[in-house]
Design an enzyme around this catalytic site. Structure first.
Site, PDB file in Angstrom:
ATOM      1  N   ARG A  19      -0.453  -4.169  -0.989  1.00  0.00           N
ATOM      2  CA  ARG A  19       0.396  -3.938   0.184  1.00  0.00           C
ATOM      3  C   ARG A  19       0.126  -2.612   0.900  1.00  0.00           C
ATOM      4  NH1 ARG A  19       6.198  -5.160  -2.087  1.00  0.00           N
ATOM      5  NH2 ARG A  19       5.152  -5.049  -4.105  1.00  0.00           N
ATOM      6  N   GLU A 162      13.019 -10.422 -13.766  1.00  0.00           N
ATOM      7  CA  GLU A 162      12.315 -10.164 -12.509  1.00  0.00           C
ATOM      8  C   GLU A 162      13.003 -10.916 -11.382  1.00  0.00           C
ATOM      9  OE1 GLU A 162       9.768  -7.855 -12.169  1.00  0.00           O
ATOM     10  OE2 GLU A 162      10.800  -7.555 -14.063  1.00  0.00           O
ATOM     11  N   ASN A 177      15.665  -2.002 -12.646  1.00  0.00           N
ATOM     12  CA  ASN A 177      14.744  -1.425 -13.628  1.00  0.00           C
ATOM     13  C   ASN A 177      13.647  -0.614 -12.947  1.00  0.00           C
ATOM     14  OD1 ASN A 177      12.977  -1.014 -15.828  1.00  0.00           O
ATOM     15  ND2 ASN A 177      11.925  -2.953 -15.402  1.00  0.00           N
ATOM     16  N   ARG A 339     -11.268  30.347  10.833  1.00  0.00           N
ATOM     17  CA  ARG A 339     -12.029  29.255  10.222  1.00  0.00           C
ATOM     18  C   ARG A 339     -12.596  29.638   8.860  1.00  0.00           C
ATOM     19  NH1 ARG A 339     -16.159  27.919  14.404  1.00  0.00           N
ATOM     20  NH2 ARG A 339     -16.846  26.491  12.757  1.00  0.00           N
ATOM     21  N   LYS A 357     -15.038  32.994  12.051  1.00  0.00           N
ATOM     22  CA  LYS A 357     -15.642  32.059  11.111  1.00  0.00           C
ATOM     23  C   LYS A 357     -16.551  32.849  10.195  1.00  0.00           C
ATOM     24  CE  LYS A 357     -19.314  30.490  10.748  1.00  0.00           C
ATOM     25  NZ  LYS A 357     -20.711  30.140  10.911  1.00  0.00           N
ATOM     26  N   ASN A 383     -12.810  48.378  16.989  1.00  0.00           N
ATOM     27  CA  ASN A 383     -12.049  47.740  18.052  1.00  0.00           C
ATOM     28  C   ASN A 383     -12.962  46.768  18.795  1.00  0.00           C
ATOM     29  OD1 ASN A 383     -10.256  46.998  19.989  1.00  0.00           O
ATOM     30  ND2 ASN A 383      -9.733  49.074  20.623  1.00  0.00           N
ATOM     31  N   ALA A 386     -11.549  42.390  24.495  1.00  0.00           N
ATOM     32  CA  ALA A 386     -11.319  41.022  24.968  1.00  0.00           C
ATOM     33  C   ALA A 386     -12.624  40.412  25.454  1.00  0.00           C
ATOM     34  CB  ALA A 386     -10.305  41.038  26.098  1.00  0.00           C
TER      35      ALA A 386
HETATM   36  C1  UD1 Z   1       7.648  -3.899 -12.501  1.00  0.00           C
HETATM   37  C2  UD1 Z   1       8.703  -4.442 -13.441  1.00  0.00           C
HETATM   38  C3  UD1 Z   1      10.037  -4.503 -12.723  1.00  0.00           C
HETATM   39  C4  UD1 Z   1      10.408  -3.131 -12.211  1.00  0.00           C
HETATM   40  C5  UD1 Z   1       9.283  -2.532 -11.362  1.00  0.00           C
HETATM   41  C6  UD1 Z   1       9.554  -1.079 -11.102  1.00  0.00           C
HETATM   42  C7  UD1 Z   1       7.499  -5.994 -14.865  1.00  0.00           C
HETATM   43  C8  UD1 Z   1       7.208  -7.414 -15.164  1.00  0.00           C
HETATM   44  N1  UD1 Z   1       8.300  -5.748 -13.844  1.00  0.00           N
HETATM   45  O1  UD1 Z   1       7.578  -4.799 -11.418  1.00  0.00           O
HETATM   46  O2  UD1 Z   1      11.035  -4.968 -13.584  1.00  0.00           O
HETATM   47  O3  UD1 Z   1      11.585  -3.231 -11.475  1.00  0.00           O
HETATM   48  O4  UD1 Z   1       8.024  -2.576 -12.069  1.00  0.00           O
HETATM   49  O5  UD1 Z   1       8.643  -0.581 -10.183  1.00  0.00           O
HETATM   50  O6  UD1 Z   1       7.035  -5.130 -15.563  1.00  0.00           O
HETATM   51  N2  UD1 Z   1      -0.009  -2.854 -13.500  1.00  0.00           N
HETATM   52  C9  UD1 Z   1      -1.151  -2.809 -14.276  1.00  0.00           C
HETATM   53  N3  UD1 Z   1      -1.709  -3.959 -14.698  1.00  0.00           N
HETATM   54  C10 UD1 Z   1      -1.178  -5.178 -14.423  1.00  0.00           C
HETATM   55  C11 UD1 Z   1      -0.003  -5.217 -13.622  1.00  0.00           C
HETATM   56  C12 UD1 Z   1       0.556  -4.047 -13.182  1.00  0.00           C
HETATM   57  O7  UD1 Z   1      -1.659  -1.740 -14.578  1.00  0.00           O
HETATM   58  O8  UD1 Z   1      -1.750  -6.169 -14.868  1.00  0.00           O
HETATM   59  C13 UD1 Z   1       0.575  -1.599 -13.059  1.00  0.00           C
HETATM   60  C14 UD1 Z   1       0.551  -1.447 -11.540  1.00  0.00           C
HETATM   61  O9  UD1 Z   1      -0.612  -0.797 -11.113  1.00  0.00           O
HETATM   62  C15 UD1 Z   1       1.808  -0.643 -11.265  1.00  0.00           C
HETATM   63  C16 UD1 Z   1       2.730  -0.962 -12.427  1.00  0.00           C
HETATM   64  O10 UD1 Z   1       1.927  -1.582 -13.417  1.00  0.00           O
HETATM   65  O11 UD1 Z   1       1.570   0.764 -11.263  1.00  0.00           O
HETATM   66  C17 UD1 Z   1       3.833  -1.891 -12.010  1.00  0.00           C
HETATM   67  O12 UD1 Z   1       3.235  -3.088 -11.524  1.00  0.00           O
HETATM   68  P1  UD1 Z   1       3.843  -3.873 -10.324  1.00  0.00           P
HETATM   69  O13 UD1 Z   1       3.023  -5.064 -10.069  1.00  0.00           O
HETATM   70  O14 UD1 Z   1       4.109  -2.955  -9.213  1.00  0.00           O
HETATM   71  O15 UD1 Z   1       5.206  -4.336 -11.023  1.00  0.00           O
HETATM   72  P2  UD1 Z   1       6.430  -4.895 -10.308  1.00  0.00           P
HETATM   73  O16 UD1 Z   1       6.189  -6.330 -10.042  1.00  0.00           O
HETATM   74  O17 UD1 Z   1       6.794  -4.040  -9.179  1.00  0.00           O
HETATM   75 CA    CA Z   2       5.907  -2.315  -7.990  1.00  0.00          CA
END
Ligand code: UD1
Ligand code: CA
Length: 473
Positions: A19, A162, A177, A339, A357, A383, A386
C-alpha cells in the site's frame, strides 16, 4: 521484578508494504530522517533486549545494511523466503536464537512511533506474572483493520480475531491489537508449530498464539496509548505517525531547555542534537545530524542539513546550509547559502546573498553582501566587499583562492583562482585579480577615470536634440 535473562526481540519486517506504492521497501521510508524500521529496533534495545532479530524478505539486501550501519552486531537477520504470515515470520525469527530460553519480545517493523517505555512496561508485566504470553492492547481510537482483542468473562484476553475473520459482534469491539507480544521461548516454540492456515487470508497468524496460551495460563496485558502504537500501512499513515513523533521530539527538546517557537511548523530529524538554551523560530528544518550548541539562535525559515552550529552563533532568516560548520558567535544570513564543506570561523559574518562552498573563513572575517566564495581559504579579519566573486572554475577544474589575514577586497572584484592575496593586501574596487598580490600591496586593475569639464551638460543637449529629431520623422 528482575529478569533472569535479557529478552531477545524479533521485529517482523518481511512484508512488501504494497500500500505504500513504492519501489523503496516500506520499512526504509524515512521518518524524521531515519528509516522507519530503526525505531522499533531502537525501542527494543532501549527496553533491554540483548539482541534484535529482524525478519526480512522483500528488499532485504537494501534493509539489512541500513540496520547494520546503525546498530552493528546488536541486530541479526533472519530470512523469510515466502510471506506466509506473521506466525511464520516470528518462527523464522526465533530460529536465529535457537538457544534462547528467556522471553521473546515480538513487534512489527512498521511500528514507527513505538517507544522503549511501552515495551518496558510490557516486559515488566510479563516478568511479574505467571503468563506464558503477554500483550499490549489499545482501547481507544479507530480499530479498523486491526485484530480485535477477545476477553473472557473475567476480562482476561483469550483470543485475537483478525478483522476479516470477525463476526459482526466481534468487529464492533473497540479494543485492538497493536501486534506487540512478550512470550516465553519454550512455549513459543511449542505453540508456533501448532498454527494452521484456517483463516480468511490462508496465513499462519501469530495472533493465534493467544488462544493457545490462554488454554495453559493467564494471558497478561498492558493497555497503552494509541499514538505510540499505530503502524504504518500507507503514506498517509506515515505522515500521521511522523507528526506524532515530531511533536513528541519538540516536547522533549522544550523540556531540556530548547525554545521552539512553533512546534507545528518545525521539523527536526531524530539524529539532530540540540543543546539547552538554543532558540528555534518558526518554519525551521534541521535535517540529518545537525548539532546546535548552546546559545545558538536559528531564525525563521532556516533549512540546515548535517550542519554544526557553535555556541552563540546566529542564523538569520532563510539561511540554507549543508554539511558545514558555523563558528562561535558567527552571524549568517538572511538569505545566505552555505554549501558543503564550508567552515565559517568564530565571529565571522556572512550576509545576504552570499554563497560559500568548500571555503574556510577565519575568525572575524566578513562577507556581508552578494558574493560567491567557492574553494577559498580566508584568513582572519578579512573584509570581502559586495559583489566579490571567486572565479574558481575554468570549465575543467576547480582552483583555490587564498586571502591572507587582514586582506581587504573592494566591491565588485573578481578573483581568478588559483591566486593568493597576501597579508594586509588591498584589492581596489572593481579589480579583476589574476596575479598573486604580495603582502601589504595594493592591486588595482581598472582603466583610469578622466573628468571632462562641462561635457556632462553638452552631452545631454546633444542627446535631447537627437531624440527630438527622431520623433519628428
Ligand atoms: C497484524 C496482526 C493484527 C494487528 C496488526 C497490528 C496478525 C495475523 N495480525 O495484522 O492483529 O492488529 O498486525 O499492526 O498477526 N510480516 C512478515 N511476514 C509475513 C507477514 C507479515 O514479516 O509473512 C510482517 C510485516 O512486514 C509487518 C508485520 O509483519 O511489519 C505485520 O504484518 P501485516 O501484514 O501488516 O499484519 P496485519 O495484517 O496488519
Ligand atoms: Ca499492518
Amino acid at each position: 521484578m528482575t529478569r533472569t535473562s535479557q529478552p531477545i526481540a524479533i521485529v517482523l519486517a518481511a512484508g512488501q508494504g504494497t500500500r505504500m506504492k513504492s519501489a523503496l521497501p516500506k520499512v526504509l521510508h524515512p521518518v524524521l530522517g531515519r528509516a522507519m524500521v530503526c525505531y522499533p529496533v531502537q525501542a527494543a534495545l532501549d527496553a533491554g533486549a540483548a539482541r534484535v532479530v529482524v525478519v526480512l524478505g522483500h528488499g532485504r539486501e537494501q534493509v539489512a545494511p541500513v540496520l547494520t550501519a546503525r546498530f552493528g552486531d546488536r541486530v541479526l537477520f533472519a530470512h523469510q523466503e515466502k510471506q506466509l504470515g506473521t506466525g511464520d515470520a516470528a518462527r523464522v525469527g526465533s530460529a536465529a536464537a535457537p538457544q534462547h530460553t528467556g522471553t521473546f519480545l515480538i513487534l512489527n517493523g512498521d511500528a514507527a512511533a513505538i517507544t522503549g517505555d511501552c515495551l518496558s512496561a510490557l516486559l515488566e508485566r510479563h516478568d511479574g506474572s505467571s503468563a506464558l504470553l503477554s500483550l499490549l492492547t489499545v482501547k481507544s481510537g479507530d480499530a479498523t483493520g486491526y485484530g480485535r482483542i477477545i476477553r473472557n468473562a473475567e476480562g482476561t484476553p483469550v483470543d485475537i480475531r483478525e478483522q476479516r475473520d470477525c463476526t459482526l459482534d466481534e468487529a464492533a469491539l473497540r479494543e485492538w491489537n497493536p501486534g506487540v507480544y512478550a512470550v516465553n521461548a519454550g512455549f513459543f516454540r511449542e505453540a508456533i508449530a501448532q498454527l494452521d492456515t484456517k483463516n480468511a487470508q490462508g496465513e499462519l497468524y501469530l495472533t493465534d498464539l493467544i488462544a493457545l496460551a490462554a488454554k495453559k495460563s493467564v494471558v497478561a496485558d498492558v493497555t497503552w496509548a494509541e499514538e505510540d502504537l499505530h503502524g504504518v500501512n500507507d503514506r498517509h499513515e506515515l505522515a500521521l505517525r511522523e507528526r506524532v513523533m515530531r511533536l513528541r521530539l519538540a516536547r522533549k527538546l522544550a523540556r531540556s531547555g530548547v525554545t521552539i517557537r512553533d512546534a507545528e511548523s518545525t521539523f527536526i530529524d531524530s539524529d539532530c542534537t540540540i543543546e539547552p538554551d538554543v532558540t528555534i523560530e518558526s518554519h525551521v528544518q534541521l535535517r540529518g545530524a545537525c548539532r546546535i550548541a548552546s546559545g545558538a539562535y536559528i531564525d525563521a525559515g532556516c533549512v540546515l542539513r548535517d550542519v554544526t552550529v557553535s555556541a552563540g552563533a546566529k542564523l538569520l532568516p532563510y539561511t540554507v546550509a549543508t554539511d558545514s560548520t558555523i563558528g562561535e558567535r558567527a552571524q549568517v544570513g538572511p538569505f545566505s547559502h552555505v554549501r558543503p564543506g564550508s567552515e565559517l570561523g568564530p565571529e565571522t559574518h556572512v550576509g545576504n546573498f552570499v554563497e560559500t562552498k568548500k571555503t574556510r573563513i577565519g575568525r572575524g572575517s566578513k562577507a556581508n553582501h552578494l558574493a560567491y566564495l567557492g574553494d577559498g581559504v580566508i584568513g582572519e579579519n578579512v573584509n570581502v566587499g559586495a559583489g566579490t566573486i571567486f572565479c574558481n572554475y575554468d570549465g575543467f577544474a576547480k582552483h583555490v583562492t587564498v586571502l591572507e589575514d587582514n586582506a581587504f577586497i573592494g566591491s565588485d572584484s573578481q578573483i581568478v583562482a588559483p591566486v593568493t592575496i597576501g597579508k594586509d593586501g588591498y584589492v581596489a574596487t572593481g579589480t579583476t585579480v589574476t596575479l598573486d598580490v604580495p603582502a601589504g600591496a595594493l592591486a588595482i586593475g581598472r582603466t583610469k577615470q578622466q573628468n571632462k569639464e562641462g561635457l556632462g551638460i553638452r552631452l545631454r543637449e546633444k542627446l535631447r536634440a537627437q531624440a527630438a529629431a527622431a520623433k519628428k520623422k
